[in-house]
Design a protein around this motif. Structure first.
Motif, short mmCIF file in Angstrom:
data_model
loop_
_atom_site.label_atom_id
_atom_site.label_comp_id
_atom_site.label_asym_id
_atom_site.label_seq_id
_atom_site.Cartn_x
_atom_site.Cartn_y
_atom_site.Cartn_z
N ARG A 369 4.10 4.10 -17.42
CA ARG A 369 3.30 2.92 -17.72
C ARG A 369 1.91 2.97 -17.07
O ARG A 369 1.09 2.09 -17.30
N TRP A 370 1.67 3.97 -16.25
CA TRP A 370 0.37 4.08 -15.61
C TRP A 370 -0.72 4.30 -16.65
O TRP A 370 -0.55 5.06 -17.60
N ILE A 371 -1.85 3.65 -16.45
CA ILE A 371 -2.97 3.80 -17.38
C ILE A 371 -3.47 5.23 -17.39
O ILE A 371 -3.99 5.72 -18.39
N ALA A 372 -3.28 5.96 -16.28
CA ALA A 372 -3.72 7.35 -16.21
C ALA A 372 -3.01 8.21 -17.25
O ALA A 372 -3.57 9.23 -17.70
N GLN A 396 -6.76 -1.49 -16.18
CA GLN A 396 -5.43 -2.11 -16.22
C GLN A 396 -5.15 -2.79 -14.89
O GLN A 396 -5.49 -2.26 -13.83
N LEU A 397 -4.54 -3.95 -14.96
CA LEU A 397 -3.99 -4.59 -13.77
C LEU A 397 -2.53 -4.19 -13.69
O LEU A 397 -1.73 -4.51 -14.57
N GLU A 399 1.06 -4.15 -11.57
CA GLU A 399 1.83 -4.79 -10.51
C GLU A 399 3.10 -3.99 -10.28
O GLU A 399 3.90 -3.77 -11.19
N TYR A 400 3.29 -3.52 -9.03
CA TYR A 400 4.48 -2.73 -8.72
C TYR A 400 5.71 -3.62 -8.70
O TYR A 400 5.74 -4.66 -8.04
N ALA A 401 6.73 -3.18 -9.45
CA ALA A 401 7.93 -4.00 -9.62
C ALA A 401 8.66 -4.24 -8.31
O ALA A 401 9.25 -5.30 -8.11
N ASP A 402 8.63 -3.26 -7.40
CA ASP A 402 9.42 -3.40 -6.18
C ASP A 402 8.71 -4.19 -5.09
O ASP A 402 9.35 -4.86 -4.28
N SER A 403 7.37 -4.16 -5.05
CA SER A 403 6.64 -4.84 -3.97
C SER A 403 5.84 -6.04 -4.43
O SER A 403 5.48 -6.89 -3.62
N GLY A 404 5.51 -6.09 -5.72
CA GLY A 404 4.66 -7.18 -6.22
C GLY A 404 3.18 -6.96 -5.96
O GLY A 404 2.35 -7.77 -6.35
N GLN A 405 2.82 -5.86 -5.29
CA GLN A 405 1.41 -5.56 -5.02
C GLN A 405 0.68 -5.23 -6.31
O GLN A 405 1.16 -4.45 -7.13
N ARG A 458 0.26 -4.87 -16.66
CA ARG A 458 1.54 -4.20 -16.85
C ARG A 458 2.27 -4.10 -15.51
O ARG A 458 1.65 -3.90 -14.46
N VAL A 459 3.59 -4.25 -15.59
CA VAL A 459 4.44 -4.01 -14.43
C VAL A 459 4.76 -2.51 -14.41
O VAL A 459 5.19 -1.95 -15.42
N VAL A 460 4.58 -1.88 -13.26
CA VAL A 460 4.77 -0.44 -13.15
C VAL A 460 5.68 -0.15 -11.96
O VAL A 460 6.12 -1.06 -11.26
N ASN A 461 5.94 1.13 -11.73
CA ASN A 461 6.66 1.55 -10.53
C ASN A 461 6.23 2.97 -10.19
O ASN A 461 5.37 3.53 -10.87
N GLN A 462 6.85 3.55 -9.17
CA GLN A 462 6.43 4.89 -8.77
C GLN A 462 7.03 5.96 -9.67
O GLN A 462 6.31 6.70 -10.33
#
Length: 499
Positions: A369-372, A396-397, A399-405, A458-462
């Motif tokens: 899901r990363w814009i990169a 893109q904005l 937001e990490y799913a696990d931390s909310g950052q 978008r909500v993303v993760n690592q």
């Protein structure tokens, strides 16, 4: 291999200390039996002094070992990793003071707790071997840490760049290709020439080659105008700052020392500073940040204004934003992608935020899901269907799913090099906080609005393996790491609940 005198002193001190402990002697007992003072024996064991021949003989007799065995640089099995470390290039070539480490303090640490440090060194070496870490990769990792330690801003190089501009391009004159070529020829006796990589395919990966014996700088004929100007400016940087220990190819083929890697970075930093003037960039960024809305084309126009490549522009951003705007919670990364393939290679990264973001995680799948990545997929599509060979910009904005950052991510994608058949995406990522919102007016959206004008959310993760978004359509691997962690947590709770 010839060792520095301080290393020889340390090796002797470590060996003496280990022999004393093996014999069950205290420092005072060894001092008494050898006829030396306690303080002198202590200084020897800490690697601060090396005894004369008669005192070595006295110590050998006290320890009941022969003279040659005591002065030999061969250490016991327990201390072999430290011996390997001292014989390696680590302590002799890496300027530890750059990281705020006094080499003498490190040597004293080795002397104070040799067994513990030995185990730690062995662990690091085993990790490096397990991950097949080359010397060059180690050097680059250290360079990246050095950049992050200083927020990638170096006033001494900026001062050199200002001095160059005052002398050769005053009154905001453009540092042109013609100016750089003239300087190389007349001031530094270096003649730029071109080579055709198509007739010499073994050189296709190189952008430039310096032959100091012939005073010739060979440039790849397939370079773009921006790439060519950067390499010329970089060569001027080597000469102007008198950086002698340096690689002669770009990209470098083999790193002989950390100093080469560091000087290569300094020359590249210098090139960016003279091609993209700090004051002009600050003025342009201030105008961009003051706008009510974000437009991708505005960012591309900014890159075009400085007549530079996107990668050079992003690098210059990473040096100016922390120092001139106080925006230091950011990270940068570059992905390479071959159209038609499903794999993406993380080829460069730098973290000033020291928080989340892509890192070189082994054997896991980065979040799709990363814009990169999505910008590379978009570029591939329009290249195939619209014969597009330009540059894309997307924001893109995330937001990490696990931390909310949340992070604001600005990504640019373009063909890497025509002959490589690859595309490249470059992304600058900013931690969204009150400081960033005070600097970027377009981030102050109405409460509850997730999408900022032209900036999707978008909500993303690592990685897929660590992600709890189970209904993710972009997922390419099961959340194995997350599931294992949850199983362990459940096991731990069950054990704690036993009577």
């Amino acid at each position: 291999m010839n060792l520095p005198a301080d290393h020889i002193r340390l090796l002797f001190g470590l060996k003496l200390r280990q022999l004393r402990l093996d014999k069950g002697l205290s420092v005072s007992e060894l001092a008494h039996q050898s006829g030396l003072s306690i303080s002198y024996v202590t200084e020897i064991e800490k690697g601060r002094k090396y005894p004369k021949t008669d005192k070595i003989s006295a110590l050998a007799n006290a320890l009941q070992v022969d003279y040659d065995s005591l002065v030999s640089l061969k250490l016991s099995k327990k201390l072999e990793p430290i011996s390997d470390l001292l014989r390696s290039k680590f302590l002799t070539e890496i300027p530890l003071e750059l990281f705020g480490i006094d080499p003498s303090d490190l040597l004293e640490l080795l002397a104070e707790a040799p067994a513990k440090v030995s185990a730690m060194v062995r662990t690091f070496m085993d990790i490096a071997l397990s991950y097949n870490m080359s010397v060059e990769r180690l050097y680059l990792t250290m360079l990246r840490s050095y950049q992050e330690l200083h927020d990638n801003y170096f006033p001494d190089i900026e001062a050199d760049a200002d001095r160059f501009l005052d002398e050769f391009a005053p009154a905001d004159q453009v540092v042109s290709e013609a100016l750089l070529i003239n300087l190389l020829k007349t001031r530094y006796d270096i003649r730029p020439e071109q080579f055709d990589a198509r007739t010499q395919p073994e050189l296709v990966a190189l952008r430039s080659i310096l032959r100091p014996e012939t005073h010739t700088l060979y440039l790849n004929a397939d370079l773009s105008a921006g790439q060519r100007v950067f390499i010329l400016a970089r060569e001027v940087g080597f000469q102007f700052m008198q950086l002698k220990n340096r690689p002669y190819t770009y990209s470098w083929v083999e790193a002989e020392s950390f100093e080469q890697i560091l000087n290569n970075y300094k020359a590249s930093y210098f090139a960016g500073a003279i091609l993209i003037r700090r004051e002009k960039l600050v003025a342009k960024l201030s105008d961009l940040f003051a706008r009510d809305t974000w437009h991708n084309d505005d960012f591309l126009q900014l890159i075009d204004h400085f007549k530079t490549t996107p990668e050079q522009f992003f690098y210059r951003l990473s040096t100016v934003l922390p120092s001139q705007f106080g925006i230091d919670q950011l990270f940068f990364y570059r992905f390479n992608h071959t159209p038609g393939q499903i794999t993406f290679q993380l080829t460069k990264e730098m973290h000033l935020s020291r928080k989340q973001g892509p890192r070189g995680i082994v054997d896991e799948h980065f979040c799709r899901r990363w814009i990169a990545w999505t910008i590379l997929e978009e570029l591939q599509f329009i290249q195939q269907h619209k014969s597009f060979d330009g540059i894309l910009c997307r924001a893109q904005l995330s937001e990490y799913a696990d931390s909310g950052q949340q992070y604001l991510i600005i990504s640019v994608a373009h063909p890497f090099q025509p002959e490589s058949g690859q595309n490249i995406s470059l992304s600058m990522c900013f931690a969204v906080n009150d400081n960033l919102k005070s600097k970027m007016k377009f981030l102050n959206n109405p409460a509850g609005v997730k999408s900022l004008h032209d900036i999707p959310f978008r909500v993303v993760n690592q990685t897929c393996e660590r992600c709890a978004i189970f209904d993710c359509r972009e997922r390419v691997a099961a959340p194995a790491v997350l599931q294992k962690k949850r199983q362990f947590d459940a096991l731990r709770k069950a054990v704690a609940g036993l009577d």
